[in-house]
Design a protein around this motif. Structure first.
Motif, PDB file in Angstrom:
ATOM      1  N   PHE A 134       0.802  -1.219   0.000  1.00  0.00           N
ATOM      2  CA  PHE A 134       0.000   0.000   0.000  1.00  0.00           C
ATOM      3  C   PHE A 134       0.837   1.272   0.000  1.00  0.00           C
ATOM      4  O   PHE A 134       0.284   2.374  -0.118  1.00  0.00           O
ATOM      5  CB  PHE A 134      -0.957  -0.005   1.198  1.00  0.00           C
ATOM      6  N   GLY A 135       2.139   1.129   0.154  1.00  0.00           N
ATOM      7  CA  GLY A 135       3.004   2.300   0.094  1.00  0.00           C
ATOM      8  C   GLY A 135       2.879   3.217   1.280  1.00  0.00           C
ATOM      9  O   GLY A 135       3.114   4.429   1.173  1.00  0.00           O
ATOM     10  N   GLY A 136       2.526   2.687   2.425  1.00  0.00           N
ATOM     11  CA  GLY A 136       2.390   3.499   3.623  1.00  0.00           C
ATOM     12  C   GLY A 136       2.043   2.645   4.818  1.00  0.00           C
ATOM     13  O   GLY A 136       1.776   1.442   4.681  1.00  0.00           O
ATOM     14  N   PRO A 137       2.007   3.241   6.006  1.00  0.00           N
ATOM     15  CA  PRO A 137       1.743   2.474   7.223  1.00  0.00           C
ATOM     16  C   PRO A 137       0.314   1.973   7.298  1.00  0.00           C
ATOM     17  O   PRO A 137      -0.611   2.602   6.768  1.00  0.00           O
ATOM     18  CB  PRO A 137       2.031   3.481   8.350  1.00  0.00           C
ATOM     19  N   ILE A 138       0.143   0.821   7.938  1.00  0.00           N
ATOM     20  CA  ILE A 138      -1.189   0.310   8.219  1.00  0.00           C
ATOM     21  C   ILE A 138      -1.402   0.362   9.728  1.00  0.00           C
ATOM     22  O   ILE A 138      -0.464   0.580  10.493  1.00  0.00           O
ATOM     23  CB  ILE A 138      -1.388  -1.124   7.686  1.00  0.00           C
ATOM     24  N   ARG A 139      -2.632   0.173  10.151  1.00  0.00           N
ATOM     25  CA  ARG A 139      -2.975   0.290  11.566  1.00  0.00           C
ATOM     26  C   ARG A 139      -3.322  -1.080  12.128  1.00  0.00           C
ATOM     27  O   ARG A 139      -4.293  -1.701  11.700  1.00  0.00           O
ATOM     28  CB  ARG A 139      -4.155   1.248  11.723  1.00  0.00           C
ATOM     29  N   VAL A 140      -2.503  -1.561  13.062  1.00  0.00           N
ATOM     30  CA  VAL A 140      -2.793  -2.813  13.756  1.00  0.00           C
ATOM     31  C   VAL A 140      -3.548  -2.453  15.027  1.00  0.00           C
ATOM     32  O   VAL A 140      -3.002  -1.826  15.937  1.00  0.00           O
ATOM     33  CB  VAL A 140      -1.514  -3.592  14.085  1.00  0.00           C
ATOM     34  N   LEU A 141      -4.800  -2.847  15.094  1.00  0.00           N
ATOM     35  CA  LEU A 141      -5.671  -2.446  16.199  1.00  0.00           C
ATOM     36  C   LEU A 141      -5.399  -3.276  17.439  1.00  0.00           C
ATOM     37  O   LEU A 141      -5.205  -4.500  17.362  1.00  0.00           O
ATOM     38  CB  LEU A 141      -7.130  -2.607  15.805  1.00  0.00           C
ATOM     39  N   SER A 142      -5.418  -2.620  18.589  1.00  0.00           N
ATOM     40  CA  SER A 142      -5.444  -3.354  19.849  1.00  0.00           C
ATOM     41  C   SER A 142      -6.844  -3.912  20.049  1.00  0.00           C
ATOM     42  O   SER A 142      -7.793  -3.530  19.348  1.00  0.00           O
ATOM     43  CB  SER A 142      -5.091  -2.415  21.007  1.00  0.00           C
ATOM     44  N   GLY A 143      -6.979  -4.808  21.029  1.00  0.00           N
ATOM     45  CA  GLY A 143      -8.301  -5.355  21.315  1.00  0.00           C
ATOM     46  C   GLY A 143      -9.288  -4.268  21.706  1.00  0.00           C
ATOM     47  O   GLY A 143     -10.452  -4.279  21.282  1.00  0.00           O
TER      48      GLY A 143
END
Length: 525
Positions: A134-143
């Motif tokens: 995606f050419g950029g950061p992704i968001r890893v969600l907490s619970g």
């Protein structure tokens, strides 16, 4: 700008479109073209999905929706890693999703990852590869973040919710209390379908112990007594689709489908007790989902036992729509999602959106004069029906009522339950087809109460007067007062509108008056 009909070349030869014709086609209001598409990619434990929405609005409409069941989290519970074969499948799907989102014109693509990615030891390496796609950061969600966004999905999609939101994914089960626009502290329970299958080794007895221990320890579920349980996630929706099919339910719309708690409990016990292949109507469930049905049913059974809700209400909105809701400004969040969607549909399909808005105020005054009691929710639904009353005008006259009914009953509306859908559909049907409904299938009427049907007929009759009087053009009915005066329904026409009076208008006025036990009269000044 030229009209569309004048700008299209009339020659039958293969000529290129002029610049004006091309612009006219591009701005044709089949879409809300003032909006910029926005995409959300949800990397879950079981599925990877892309949804591109028409724009960031209170009632977002999907332009494109695709899901791939990869099973990233199938080994996370037992081995602590993302399945390598699933990683390959997921990356292949994500490359396509990125290309598709850009092709559609979404400059903003929000990429979210949930339980499997955040828990797996090789999750960070997978995130790096996804960020390269995606050419950029992704968001890893907490619970906690996952629970919060799921709850905001309920706020976005349900009118004045009061209960527990429960989002069942492949790797985890998020629960959070929701009251109106307020959400409480969420909990993440280790009860995703893939996780249970992995840990239990296909033993339902072992899975039941895992579910019972987690559910009994949940403080949030203990707050659900007498309220609604809002079920989010593909497995819950699959269970609801199966229940809907088995019960012969008359409206094939998932969002807002409600099952009394006792009935839902019996159904959940049935599903988790027998093999999915032996269930009646199992073909309505995706084959890849079928093996997770018993685990979802097991979770639902224990939730119902612990929370003691009054109903299970299915939500088609969840984490993705919750994210979009958080991106709205305060004014956007405060909008009514149903009325926003109806206003959009009025703009796209009515002869005059302004006239549709005028109907809301015109019927306000009429209803007040009748003395008929009207709740805030009934007034809200009346306004929605006014906005939708002309969306079928392009259909053949003999089928406008039936076509409008089908569009409204199955429309992508949120903020409305199924009885409310029936009221809107019936109102617009009566407006087109007349007040006799012998040609109408009785199934849609089963969803509405007797009071709702009566109000739909009254409103439909009032709309029939308004449209015959105005030709659906604005600036007419706001000068033509309709009111009950001394046991007579009176239509006041000022001198400039006096020539619009006639036998057909009086006939429709009498139909309306008869419904509320009054006489009818047209007064010209």
């Amino acid at each position: 700008m030229e009209s569309l009909s004048n700008s299209i070349p009339r020659s039958q030869s293969a000529q290129p479109l002029t610049a004006e014709a091309a612009r006219a086609l591009e701005t044709a209001p089949g879409r809300l073209n003032h909006l910029e598409p926005v995409g959300v990619v949800d990397i879950g434990s079981n599925s990877v999905r892309l949804v591109v929405y028409e724009g960031l609005t209170r009632s977002p409409t999907p332009l494109f929706n695709e899901k791939v069941l990869c099973g990233l989290g199938r080994l996370v519970a037992s081995k602590g890693v993302l399945d390598e074969e699933a990683v390959v499948d997921a990356l292949l799907a994500l490359r396509r999703f990125n290309a598709m989102a850009r092709q559609i014109g979404a400059r903003q693509v929000h990429v979210l990852a949930t339980a499997a990615v955040r828990e797996a030891s090789n999750g960070p390496a997978f995130v790096t590869r996804v960020e390269q796609v995606f050419g950029g950061p992704i968001r890893v969600l907490s619970g906690a973040e996952e629970a919060q966004l799921a709850a905001y999905g309920i706020v976005a999609g349900m009118h004045e919710p009061d209960g527990i939101a429960g989002d069942l994914g492949g790797g985890s089960f998020e629960v959070v209390r929701v009251v109106g626009n307020h959400i409480g502290e969420g909990e993440t329970l280790p009860l995703g379908g893939l996780r249970l299958k992995d840990l239990a080794g296909r033993s339902m007895k072992r899975a039941e112990r895992l579910v019972a221990d987690a559910v009994d320890a949940s403080a949030v579920l203990g707050e659900g007594s007498g309220r609604d349980f809002y079920a989010i996630g593909g497995t819950f929706r699959a269970l609801a689709r199966l229940h809907m099919s088995q019960s012969g339910y008359p409206l094939n719309v998932m969002h807002g489908y409600a099952i009394p708690a006792g009935e839902a409990l019996e159904f959940a016990r049935l599903v988790r007790r027998v093999k999915p292949a032996s269930l009646s109507a199992i073909d309505v469930v995706n084959a890849a989902r079928q093996e997770l049905l018993p685990y979802g049913a097991l979770v639902l059974e224990h939730v119902l036992r612990r929370a003691q809700p009054k109903r299970v209400v299915i939500s088609a909105l969840g984490l993705r729509e919750g994210l979009l809701f958080t991106l709205l400004d305060a004014e956007g969040r405060a909008q009514d999602p149903l009325l926003a969607a109806c206003a959009d549909l009025s703009y796209l399909r009515s002869r005059s959106p302004r006239f549709s808005r005028e109907l809301c105020f015109w019927t306000d005054a009429f209803m007040l004069s009748t003395g008929l009691e009207e709740s805030a929710e009934e007034r809200r639904l009346r306004h929605a029906a006014c906005l939708l009353a002309d969306i079928g005008w392009r259909a053949h006259p003999d089928y406008r009522g039936e076509q409008s009914l089908n569009i409204i009953a199955h429309a992508n509306f949120t903020g409305i339950d199924h009885p409310g859908r029936a009221f809107l559909a019936l109102t617009v049907y009566y407006r087109h087809a007349g007040l006799e409904d012998v040609q109408l299938s009785p199934r849609i009427r089963e969803l509405a109460t007797a009071r709702m049907i009566d109000r739909a007929r009254i409103l439909g009759a009032a709309l029939r007067v308004a449209y015959l009087l105005s030709g659906a053009m604005p600036g007419v009915i706001d000068k033509a007062k309709l009111a009950v005066e001394h046991r007579t329904v009176v239509l006041h026409l000022p001198g400039e509108l006096a020539n619009l009076a006639g036998g057909r208008v009086l006939g429709r006025l009498r139909q309306l008056a008869k419904l509320i036990g009054r006489r009818a009269e047209i007064v010209t000044v």
